[in-house]
Scaffold this motif. Structure first.
Motif, short mmCIF file in Angstrom:
data_model
loop_
_atom_site.label_atom_id
_atom_site.label_comp_id
_atom_site.label_asym_id
_atom_site.label_seq_id
_atom_site.Cartn_x
_atom_site.Cartn_y
_atom_site.Cartn_z
N LEU A 53 -21.30 -65.47 -9.31
CA LEU A 53 -20.93 -65.34 -10.72
C LEU A 53 -19.42 -65.52 -10.79
O LEU A 53 -18.66 -64.74 -10.22
CB LEU A 53 -21.34 -63.97 -11.25
N LEU A 54 -18.99 -66.59 -11.44
CA LEU A 54 -17.57 -66.95 -11.51
C LEU A 54 -17.03 -66.78 -12.92
O LEU A 54 -17.68 -67.18 -13.88
CB LEU A 54 -17.38 -68.42 -11.10
N LEU B 287 -13.23 -63.49 -10.07
CA LEU B 287 -12.39 -63.73 -11.24
C LEU B 287 -11.21 -64.62 -10.87
O LEU B 287 -10.43 -64.29 -9.96
CB LEU B 287 -11.86 -62.41 -11.82
N ILE B 288 -11.10 -65.76 -11.56
CA ILE B 288 -10.03 -66.72 -11.31
C ILE B 288 -9.21 -66.91 -12.58
O ILE B 288 -9.77 -67.16 -13.65
CB ILE B 288 -10.60 -68.08 -10.86
N PHE B 289 -7.91 -66.78 -12.46
CA PHE B 289 -7.02 -66.95 -13.61
C PHE B 289 -6.24 -68.26 -13.44
O PHE B 289 -5.59 -68.48 -12.43
CB PHE B 289 -6.04 -65.78 -13.72
N VAL B 290 -6.33 -69.13 -14.46
CA VAL B 290 -5.61 -70.40 -14.44
C VAL B 290 -4.28 -70.22 -15.16
O VAL B 290 -4.24 -69.80 -16.31
CB VAL B 290 -6.43 -71.51 -15.12
N ALA B 291 -3.20 -70.54 -14.46
CA ALA B 291 -1.86 -70.33 -15.01
C ALA B 291 -1.06 -71.63 -15.02
O ALA B 291 -1.33 -72.54 -14.21
CB ALA B 291 -1.12 -69.28 -14.18
N PRO B 292 -0.08 -71.74 -15.89
CA PRO B 292 0.83 -72.89 -15.87
C PRO B 292 1.90 -72.66 -14.80
O PRO B 292 2.08 -71.52 -14.36
CB PRO B 292 1.45 -72.86 -17.27
N PRO B 293 2.60 -73.70 -14.37
CA PRO B 293 3.66 -73.50 -13.38
C PRO B 293 4.81 -72.65 -13.88
O PRO B 293 5.46 -71.95 -13.11
CB PRO B 293 4.11 -74.93 -13.02
N ASP B 294 5.05 -72.70 -15.21
CA ASP B 294 6.11 -71.87 -15.79
C ASP B 294 5.92 -71.80 -17.31
O ASP B 294 5.07 -72.50 -17.88
CB ASP B 294 7.51 -72.42 -15.45
N ARG C 251 -5.22 -58.30 -12.17
CA ARG C 251 -6.56 -57.72 -12.06
C ARG C 251 -7.61 -58.78 -11.70
O ARG C 251 -8.77 -58.47 -11.52
CB ARG C 251 -6.93 -57.00 -13.35
N TYR C 252 -7.18 -60.03 -11.61
CA TYR C 252 -8.06 -61.12 -11.19
C TYR C 252 -8.01 -61.24 -9.66
O TYR C 252 -7.06 -60.80 -9.01
CB TYR C 252 -7.63 -62.43 -11.84
N ASP C 253 -9.04 -61.85 -9.08
CA ASP C 253 -9.09 -62.01 -7.63
C ASP C 253 -8.12 -63.09 -7.15
O ASP C 253 -7.51 -62.97 -6.09
CB ASP C 253 -10.52 -62.36 -7.19
N HIS D 63 -12.38 -75.48 -6.30
CA HIS D 63 -13.69 -75.70 -5.66
C HIS D 63 -13.72 -75.11 -4.26
O HIS D 63 -14.66 -74.38 -3.90
CB HIS D 63 -14.00 -77.19 -5.62
N HIS D 64 -12.70 -75.41 -3.44
CA HIS D 64 -12.69 -74.92 -2.06
C HIS D 64 -12.57 -73.40 -2.01
O HIS D 64 -13.19 -72.75 -1.15
CB HIS D 64 -11.57 -75.59 -1.27
N LEU D 65 -11.82 -72.85 -2.92
CA LEU D 65 -11.69 -71.39 -2.99
C LEU D 65 -13.05 -70.75 -3.27
O LEU D 65 -13.44 -69.80 -2.60
CB LEU D 65 -10.69 -71.04 -4.11
N ILE D 66 -13.77 -71.30 -4.24
CA ILE D 66 -15.08 -70.76 -4.61
C ILE D 66 -16.06 -70.88 -3.45
O ILE D 66 -16.78 -69.94 -3.11
CB ILE D 66 -15.64 -71.48 -5.86
N GLN D 67 -16.09 -72.05 -2.82
CA GLN D 67 -17.05 -72.26 -1.74
C GLN D 67 -16.76 -71.37 -0.53
O GLN D 67 -17.67 -70.89 0.15
CB GLN D 67 -17.08 -73.73 -1.32
N SER D 68 -15.48 -71.11 -0.26
CA SER D 68 -15.14 -70.24 0.87
C SER D 68 -15.63 -68.81 0.63
O SER D 68 -15.93 -68.08 1.58
CB SER D 68 -13.63 -70.24 1.12
N GLU D 69 -15.75 -68.42 -0.63
CA GLU D 69 -16.21 -67.07 -0.95
C GLU D 69 -17.65 -66.82 -0.49
O GLU D 69 -18.03 -65.68 -0.22
CB GLU D 69 -16.13 -66.82 -2.46
N HIS D 70 -18.44 -67.87 -0.40
CA HIS D 70 -19.83 -67.72 0.06
C HIS D 70 -19.89 -67.19 1.50
O HIS D 70 -20.91 -66.64 1.91
CB HIS D 70 -20.56 -69.06 -0.02
N PHE D 71 -18.81 -67.37 2.25
CA PHE D 71 -18.81 -66.98 3.67
C PHE D 71 -18.05 -65.68 3.90
O PHE D 71 -17.86 -65.28 5.06
CB PHE D 71 -18.21 -68.11 4.51
#
Length: 207
Positions: A7-8, A119-126, A161-163, A179-187
């Protein structure tokens, strides 16, 4: 061992490109499913019921709340938004990683109910890049942009508070990283407890 889906939750300030990232993940990889939210707001031009949102009256939405048919819900700018429970569970059981693109209030409610949610938070560079992106869209007045930036100040207090925090500087790189971050979580050991316990039990034959 059959892999159960994750659950993402993907959130971020307005203008960070989180919606584009989600669409790219869905387009490039077949292991993701996008949760369709229910809302009481009116459809925008081109939006279809059941595809972009499940459009509900306030009475229908409140009935869903009473029936515990929502994983989470929140009120945002005068309208309710929520995540239907049945669809999410069905997709996860089928091995799909289910993406919820929701705002912070709903994300934190998800984490309370489902501690294993990612939980993934998308941020701008600045900050200036965020302002430039909001202005560059050309779809909102200066007053609305000012409100969105002010809201970003408030929302930034919840980033820790996000992962994970993903910086969207280059879209292609950001999509790959996510994508790679999410897939690594499976392991992760947290998500492999059942396998670990089974293997430990099997190994007892060698005692």
């Amino acid at each position: 061992m059959k892999r159960k889906g994750l659950l993402l939750v993907i959130s971020g300030f307005a203008g960070t490109g989180k919606g584009t990232i989600v669409q790219e993940l869905l387009k490039k990889y077949d292991n993701y499913a996008l949760s369709v939210s229910a809302t009481t707001r009116d459809p925008r031009p081109g939006e279809e019921n059941g595809i972009h949102y499940f459009f509900k009256s306030r009475e229908e939405f409140q009935q869903m709340i009473r029936e515990n048919a929502l994983v989470e819900y929140a009120e945002y700018v005068g309208n309710f938004y929520g995540t239907p429970r049945a669809y999410v569970q069905e997709q996860m059981d089928a091995g799909k990683d289910v993406i919820l693109e929701i705002e912070i209030q709903g994300a934190l409610k998800i984490k309370e109910q489902f501690p294993e949610a990612l939980l993934i938070f998308v941020a701008p560079p600045d900050a200036r890049t965020l302002e430039a992106r909001l202005t560059g869209r050309g779809t909102e007045t200066a007053e609305v942009i000012k409100k969105r930036l002010s809201r970003a100040v408030e929302e930034s207090e919840f980033m820790s508070r996000y992962d994970y925090v993903i910086v969207n500087d280059d879209l292609d790189i950001c999509v790959e990283q996510t994508h790679h971050l999410i897939q690594s979580e499976h392991f992760s050991t947290l998500r492999s407890r059942e396998f670990i316990e089974t293997l430990q039990k099997d190994l007892k034959i060698f005692e």
